[in-house]
Design a protein around this motif. Structure first.
Motif, PDB file in Angstrom:
ATOM      1  N   ALA A  52       0.837  -1.198   0.000  1.00  0.00           N
ATOM      2  CA  ALA A  52       0.000   0.000   0.000  1.00  0.00           C
ATOM      3  C   ALA A  52       0.873   1.249   0.000  1.00  0.00           C
ATOM      4  N   LYS A  53       0.218   2.393  -0.157  1.00  0.00           N
ATOM      5  CA  LYS A  53       0.915   3.674  -0.146  1.00  0.00           C
ATOM      6  C   LYS A  53       1.185   4.130   1.287  1.00  0.00           C
ATOM      7  N   ARG A  54       2.178   4.992   1.428  1.00  0.00           N
ATOM      8  CA  ARG A  54       2.503   5.553   2.741  1.00  0.00           C
ATOM      9  C   ARG A  54       1.317   6.321   3.307  1.00  0.00           C
ATOM     10  N   SER A  55       0.606   7.044   2.451  1.00  0.00           N
ATOM     11  CA  SER A  55      -0.518   7.852   2.923  1.00  0.00           C
ATOM     12  C   SER A  55      -1.687   6.992   3.387  1.00  0.00           C
ATOM     13  N   ASP A  56      -1.809   5.779   2.834  1.00  0.00           N
ATOM     14  CA  ASP A  56      -2.940   4.917   3.182  1.00  0.00           C
ATOM     15  C   ASP A  56      -2.666   4.047   4.401  1.00  0.00           C
ATOM     16  N   VAL A  57      -1.454   3.514   4.494  1.00  0.00           N
ATOM     17  CA  VAL A  57      -1.148   2.516   5.518  1.00  0.00           C
ATOM     18  C   VAL A  57       0.177   2.776   6.217  1.00  0.00           C
ATOM     19  N   TYR A  58       1.223   3.029   5.444  1.00  0.00           N
ATOM     20  CA  TYR A  58       2.566   2.848   5.969  1.00  0.00           C
ATOM     21  C   TYR A  58       3.066   3.975   6.861  1.00  0.00           C
ATOM     22  N   GLY A  59       2.504   5.168   6.773  1.00  0.00           N
ATOM     23  CA  GLY A  59       2.891   6.201   7.725  1.00  0.00           C
ATOM     24  C   GLY A  59       2.531   5.794   9.139  1.00  0.00           C
ATOM     25  N   GLU A  60       1.286   5.393   9.333  1.00  0.00           N
ATOM     26  CA  GLU A  60       0.820   4.956  10.651  1.00  0.00           C
ATOM     27  C   GLU A  60       1.530   3.682  11.088  1.00  0.00           C
ATOM     28  N   LEU A  61       1.747   2.768  10.138  1.00  0.00           N
ATOM     29  CA  LEU A  61       2.403   1.503  10.472  1.00  0.00           C
ATOM     30  C   LEU A  61       3.844   1.721  10.917  1.00  0.00           C
ATOM     31  N   MET A  62       4.582   2.580  10.210  1.00  0.00           N
ATOM     32  CA  MET A  62       5.962   2.868  10.610  1.00  0.00           C
ATOM     33  C   MET A  62       6.013   3.430  12.027  1.00  0.00           C
ATOM     34  N   ALA A  63       5.082   4.326  12.336  1.00  0.00           N
ATOM     35  CA  ALA A  63       5.046   4.915  13.675  1.00  0.00           C
ATOM     36  C   ALA A  63       4.759   3.850  14.731  1.00  0.00           C
ATOM     37  N   PHE A  64       3.845   2.930  14.417  1.00  0.00           N
ATOM     38  CA  PHE A  64       3.522   1.859  15.362  1.00  0.00           C
ATOM     39  C   PHE A  64       4.749   0.992  15.643  1.00  0.00           C
ATOM     40  N   ILE A  65       5.477   0.628  14.592  1.00  0.00           N
ATOM     41  CA  ILE A  65       6.662  -0.215  14.762  1.00  0.00           C
ATOM     42  C   ILE A  65       7.743   0.529  15.545  1.00  0.00           C
ATOM     43  N   THR A 177      10.699  -9.814  17.172  1.00  0.00           N
ATOM     44  CA  THR A 177      11.859 -10.665  17.441  1.00  0.00           C
ATOM     45  C   THR A 177      13.132 -10.180  16.761  1.00  0.00           C
ATOM     46  N   ASN A 178      13.028  -9.189  15.880  1.00  0.00           N
ATOM     47  CA  ASN A 178      14.207  -8.685  15.171  1.00  0.00           C
ATOM     48  C   ASN A 178      14.491  -7.239  15.552  1.00  0.00           C
ATOM     49  N   ASP A 179      15.770  -6.903  15.672  1.00  0.00           N
ATOM     50  CA  ASP A 179      16.158  -5.533  16.008  1.00  0.00           C
ATOM     51  C   ASP A 179      16.079  -4.601  14.805  1.00  0.00           C
ATOM     52  N   ILE A 180      16.161  -5.158  13.604  1.00  0.00           N
ATOM     53  CA  ILE A 180      16.112  -4.344  12.385  1.00  0.00           C
ATOM     54  C   ILE A 180      14.768  -4.556  11.708  1.00  0.00           C
ATOM     55  N   PHE A 200       7.192  -8.785   9.194  1.00  0.00           N
ATOM     56  CA  PHE A 200       7.764  -8.794  10.535  1.00  0.00           C
ATOM     57  C   PHE A 200       7.451 -10.106  11.235  1.00  0.00           C
ATOM     58  N   ASP A 201       8.264 -10.409  12.244  1.00  0.00           N
ATOM     59  CA  ASP A 201       8.107 -11.622  13.046  1.00  0.00           C
ATOM     60  C   ASP A 201       7.866 -11.238  14.493  1.00  0.00           C
ATOM     61  N   VAL A 202       6.931 -11.925  15.123  1.00  0.00           N
ATOM     62  CA  VAL A 202       6.642 -11.691  16.536  1.00  0.00           C
ATOM     63  C   VAL A 202       6.586 -13.021  17.270  1.00  0.00           C
ATOM     64  N   GLU A 203       6.787 -12.943  18.583  1.00  0.00           N
ATOM     65  CA  GLU A 203       6.721 -14.130  19.435  1.00  0.00           C
ATOM     66  C   GLU A 203       5.900 -13.795  20.670  1.00  0.00           C
ATOM     67  N   GLU A 204       5.153 -14.764  21.128  1.00  0.00           N
ATOM     68  CA  GLU A 204       4.297 -14.569  22.293  1.00  0.00           C
ATOM     69  C   GLU A 204       5.133 -14.216  23.525  1.00  0.00           C
TER      70      GLU A 204
END
Length: 206
Positions: A52-65, A177-180, A200-204
């Motif tokens: 998706a575009k940064r304006s639609d999804v990735y701006g908010e997603l980057m901030a969340f990460i 689970t990843n630093d980068i 991305f990868d996550v672990e419980e």
């Protein structure tokens, strides 16, 4: 705790589910297998977010990460498709009696009805005041609005009587689970706006 995922329009394109249980196996001279498990089971996920575009999804997603500060913070994730039980249950199910650490058969009551398939093997459950998510490993049949449900892994925290059982919209508490974390541009739309992709990868978190 730092938020919940998915956020806004950041939907999943693909999802990989893992069960992690570190096990040490050795063999005696006679060939007998010796097994020891050294930590608790936990679930993990590999996620690809829709392109998706940064304006639609990735701006908010980057901030969340960024808010997760690599693996430091925990957040909740409700995986699509598996978040709701396959069984027929619709009521507010409760734990019946107290259950100790290590139990795998959990008495429950307050089912909305009776019959087979109230919970189905592969359904996920979560108990009130617990972070850990468990899986139903055998179909549950209720009688007189009660059933004994078999779960894995064994309980890692004791259960109190009348604890509420969540079986729909089950939220996993996880950490990255990843630093980068890399956001990649994979192309552009017809108007020339860049399209991003993120995995991305996550672990419980227990």
């Amino acid at each position: 705790m730092s938020g919940a995922f998915p956020i806004s329009t950041a939907k999943f394109q693909s999802l990989g589910i893992k069960s992690i249980q570190n096990t040490i196996i050795s063999k005696s001279q006679s060939g007998k297998k010796l097994v020891r498990q050294i930590d608790n089971q936990r679930f993990a996920f590999s996620v690809r977010v829709i392109t998706a575009k940064r304006s639609d999804v990735y701006g908010e997603l980057m901030a969340f990460i960024m808010k997760q500060r690599s693996s430091k913070e925990n957040f909740t994730i409700i995986p699509p498709e598996i978040e709701d039980a396959r069984g027929t249950e619709t009521g507010t199910v409760l734990v019946n009696g107290v259950h100790a650490v290590g139990d795998t058969t959990i008495a429950m009551d307050a089912f909305a009805g009776d019959g087979a398939g109230r919970f189905k093997a592969g359904d996920f459950l979560k108990f009130a005041s617990h972070n850990k998510v468990y899986m139903v490993v055998a179909d549950a049949t209720s009688s007189s609005n009660a059933s004994t449900v078999t779960i894995e892994p064994p309980l890692i925290t004791a259960l109190a009587d009348d604890s509420v059982v969540t079986y729909d919209n089950v939220a996993f508490t996880v950490h990255l689970t990843n630093d980068i974390q890399e956001f990649g541009v994979v192309g552009a739309d017809k108007d020339g706006a860049l399209l991003y992709q993120f995995e991305f990868d996550v672990e419980e978190t227990l």
